[in-house]
Design an enzyme around this catalytic site. Sequence first.
Site, PDB file in Angstrom:
ATOM      1  N   LYS A 178     -33.093  26.943  27.895  1.00  0.00           N
ATOM      2  CA  LYS A 178     -34.706  27.743  27.416  1.00  0.00           C
ATOM      3  C   LYS A 178     -35.319  26.436  26.979  1.00  0.00           C
ATOM      4  CE  LYS A 178     -35.782  30.774  24.039  1.00  0.00           C
ATOM      5  NZ  LYS A 178     -37.118  30.308  23.456  1.00  0.00           N
ATOM      6  N   SER A 179     -35.093  25.336  26.224  1.00  0.00           N
ATOM      7  CA  SER A 179     -35.799  24.564  25.477  1.00  0.00           C
ATOM      8  C   SER A 179     -35.818  23.111  26.507  1.00  0.00           C
ATOM      9  CB  SER A 179     -35.105  24.051  24.666  1.00  0.00           C
ATOM     10  OG  SER A 179     -34.886  24.675  23.740  1.00  0.00           O
ATOM     11  N   ARG A 237     -39.355  21.646  29.857  1.00  0.00           N
ATOM     12  CA  ARG A 237     -38.550  20.114  28.803  1.00  0.00           C
ATOM     13  C   ARG A 237     -38.939  19.969  30.411  1.00  0.00           C
ATOM     14  NH1 ARG A 237     -37.688  21.339  23.969  1.00  0.00           N
ATOM     15  NH2 ARG A 237     -37.973  20.858  22.061  1.00  0.00           N
ATOM     16  N   GLY A 286     -43.665  29.909  21.809  1.00  0.00           N
ATOM     17  CA  GLY A 286     -43.619  28.594  20.879  1.00  0.00           C
ATOM     18  C   GLY A 286     -43.613  27.629  21.877  1.00  0.00           C
ATOM     19  N   SER A 318     -38.655  21.133  12.401  1.00  0.00           N
ATOM     20  CA  SER A 318     -38.631  21.346  13.823  1.00  0.00           C
ATOM     21  C   SER A 318     -38.782  21.056  14.851  1.00  0.00           C
ATOM     22  CB  SER A 318     -39.930  22.204  13.638  1.00  0.00           C
ATOM     23  OG  SER A 318     -40.707  22.522  15.286  1.00  0.00           O
ATOM     24  N   ASP A 361     -31.660  30.055  16.476  1.00  0.00           N
ATOM     25  CA  ASP A 361     -31.934  30.603  16.766  1.00  0.00           C
ATOM     26  C   ASP A 361     -30.808  32.256  16.901  1.00  0.00           C
ATOM     27  OD1 ASP A 361     -34.288  29.975  17.485  1.00  0.00           O
ATOM     28  OD2 ASP A 361     -33.616  29.436  19.671  1.00  0.00           O
ATOM     29  N   LYS A 421     -40.381  33.029  13.059  1.00  0.00           N
ATOM     30  CA  LYS A 421     -40.520  33.213  14.555  1.00  0.00           C
ATOM     31  C   LYS A 421     -40.604  34.576  15.252  1.00  0.00           C
ATOM     32  CE  LYS A 421     -37.505  29.577  14.223  1.00  0.00           C
ATOM     33  NZ  LYS A 421     -37.607  28.563  15.060  1.00  0.00           N
ATOM     34  N   ARG A 432     -37.817  37.601  11.890  1.00  0.00           N
ATOM     35  CA  ARG A 432     -36.770  37.644  11.537  1.00  0.00           C
ATOM     36  C   ARG A 432     -35.487  38.000  10.279  1.00  0.00           C
ATOM     37  NH1 ARG A 432     -35.751  33.232  16.398  1.00  0.00           N
ATOM     38  NH2 ARG A 432     -36.185  34.676  17.988  1.00  0.00           N
ATOM     39  N   ARG A 445     -33.926  38.155  20.344  1.00  0.00           N
ATOM     40  CA  ARG A 445     -33.038  37.671  19.712  1.00  0.00           C
ATOM     41  C   ARG A 445     -32.312  38.653  19.524  1.00  0.00           C
ATOM     42  NH1 ARG A 445     -31.875  33.095  22.129  1.00  0.00           N
ATOM     43  NH2 ARG A 445     -33.501  31.599  22.841  1.00  0.00           N
TER      44      ARG A 445
HETATM   45  C1  S3P Z   1     -37.145  25.095  20.444  1.00  0.00           C
HETATM   46  C2  S3P Z   1     -37.014  24.467  18.751  1.00  0.00           C
HETATM   47  C3  S3P Z   1     -36.574  26.181  17.635  1.00  0.00           C
HETATM   48  C4  S3P Z   1     -36.286  26.878  18.289  1.00  0.00           C
HETATM   49  C5  S3P Z   1     -36.823  28.058  19.616  1.00  0.00           C
HETATM   50  C6  S3P Z   1     -37.119  26.567  20.413  1.00  0.00           C
HETATM   51  C7  S3P Z   1     -37.568  23.737  21.196  1.00  0.00           C
HETATM   52  O1  S3P Z   1     -38.234  26.326  17.103  1.00  0.00           O
HETATM   53  O2  S3P Z   1     -36.466  28.316  17.371  1.00  0.00           O
HETATM   54  O3  S3P Z   1     -36.536  28.748  19.784  1.00  0.00           O
HETATM   55  O4  S3P Z   1     -37.405  24.294  22.691  1.00  0.00           O
HETATM   56  O5  S3P Z   1     -37.914  23.214  20.778  1.00  0.00           O
HETATM   57  P1  S3P Z   1     -38.266  25.541  15.550  1.00  0.00           P
HETATM   58  O6  S3P Z   1     -39.402  24.163  16.166  1.00  0.00           O
HETATM   59  O7  S3P Z   1     -40.170  25.838  15.877  1.00  0.00           O
HETATM   60  O8  S3P Z   1     -37.718  25.357  14.916  1.00  0.00           O
END
Ligand code: S3P
Length: 424
Positions: free
Chosen positions: A19-20, A24, A91, A164, A312, A339, A343, A385
Amino acid sequence: MLIKPAPFLKGEVHIPGDKSISHRSVMFGALAEGLTEVTHFLQGADCLSTIDCFRRLGIEIENTPERILIHGRGLHGLRPSSQMLDAGNSGTTIRLISGILAGQPFSTSISGDASIQKRPMKRIIAPLQEMGAKITGRDGSSCAPLDICGSALSGIDYHTPVASAQVKSCILLAGLYADSPTSVTEPSLSRNHTELMLSSFGAQLKCQDTTASIQPDPLLKGQKIEVPGDISSAAYFIAAGLLVPNSEILIRNVGINPTRDGMLRAAAAMNADITKLNVHYASGEPVCDLLVKSSSLIGTTIEGNLIPALIDEIPVLAVMAAYAEGTTIIKDAAELKVKESDRIEAIVSNLKAMGADVTACDDGMIIHGGRPLHHAVIHTHKDHRIAMSFAVAALCSEGGAELMEAECVNISYPEFYQHLRSLS
Ligand code: S3P
């Protein structure tokens, strides 16, 4: 949805894209000159929100099952959106895009669903304002909807109080538009996908310890990206394979970036039988297959620098801990409260409903494992999750569990229930 107990799990799972990294790939592709081609992109609701936002900002994106093509318009090629952007539940979308939007020569508003509107945005608003950005939450709050009036930005050296990747990436992306270099220092290292991928697009980034620094105004060039499977999605099959007796699962194509592999380290401390096979690299990220066999788990302590590398995965680690012999302590994880749901509350209340001995703390929880868990109605709080973690809890319980709003898995793993069924 009723998840029934499984006598064993056997077979192979191909894990969907990270996902991350998928988020990007769209963002950096949009800011690059020319075409970016992405394979194994995660077609989850969160990443589709990112695609939708960039389409509204004037980027042509072709999305087919085989690949996505992003027709990048360069660092200064975004166009104003006629409507408020919608980050949905994501987020990563709202926080990373805010860094980009802060440096544009136009104004944008961005919001998301009820969960997004409750999540803390001060963590990005404060450093962006320090850079000269004009960004505010609605009605004087520091929550979404955010109004961002693009402006001239200055580079800063920012020490963030939270580890973060969303905060770090937001500031580094704003740094692309600043008049001097920008650096971000974290208390411990969060996932580094932005640093790796943005460098491959041509950004000048330096990383030392927990500091990442970026030079402004690079020429970014479109790339070919193969997204590795998401270890955060693999985590449910790792846990299920370990917990359900007589199981053996081969989990294919799992990203094992060292800033993300904390679950494997915690599982090893819990006595898990997991073997890494076929270790290789895809688009600069380490990837492997994982062979997971049923194991007799023991309790452990999960804390400190390990937390960002498994943040996560804590819901499913808590489920593993409830079935493990002995005590598991999870601490330094207050981030769990902000989150997609709170959680700590969601894990503790649902584990208690299933009969576990668990106590919530301010920054984590204490789990005395080894009791059998029984049937309960699970309140997922629409948090993907939580839903997937308790689907795993149900597999080895007496009577299974009824998941409320089970479809929230679409956020990060639309095929989750199908993949789970294929193993039993
Ligand atoms: C993420 C960073 C994390 C993670 C989120 C995805 C990202 O959050 O919990 O699911 O893609 O940069 P935080 O940056 O708030 O820790």
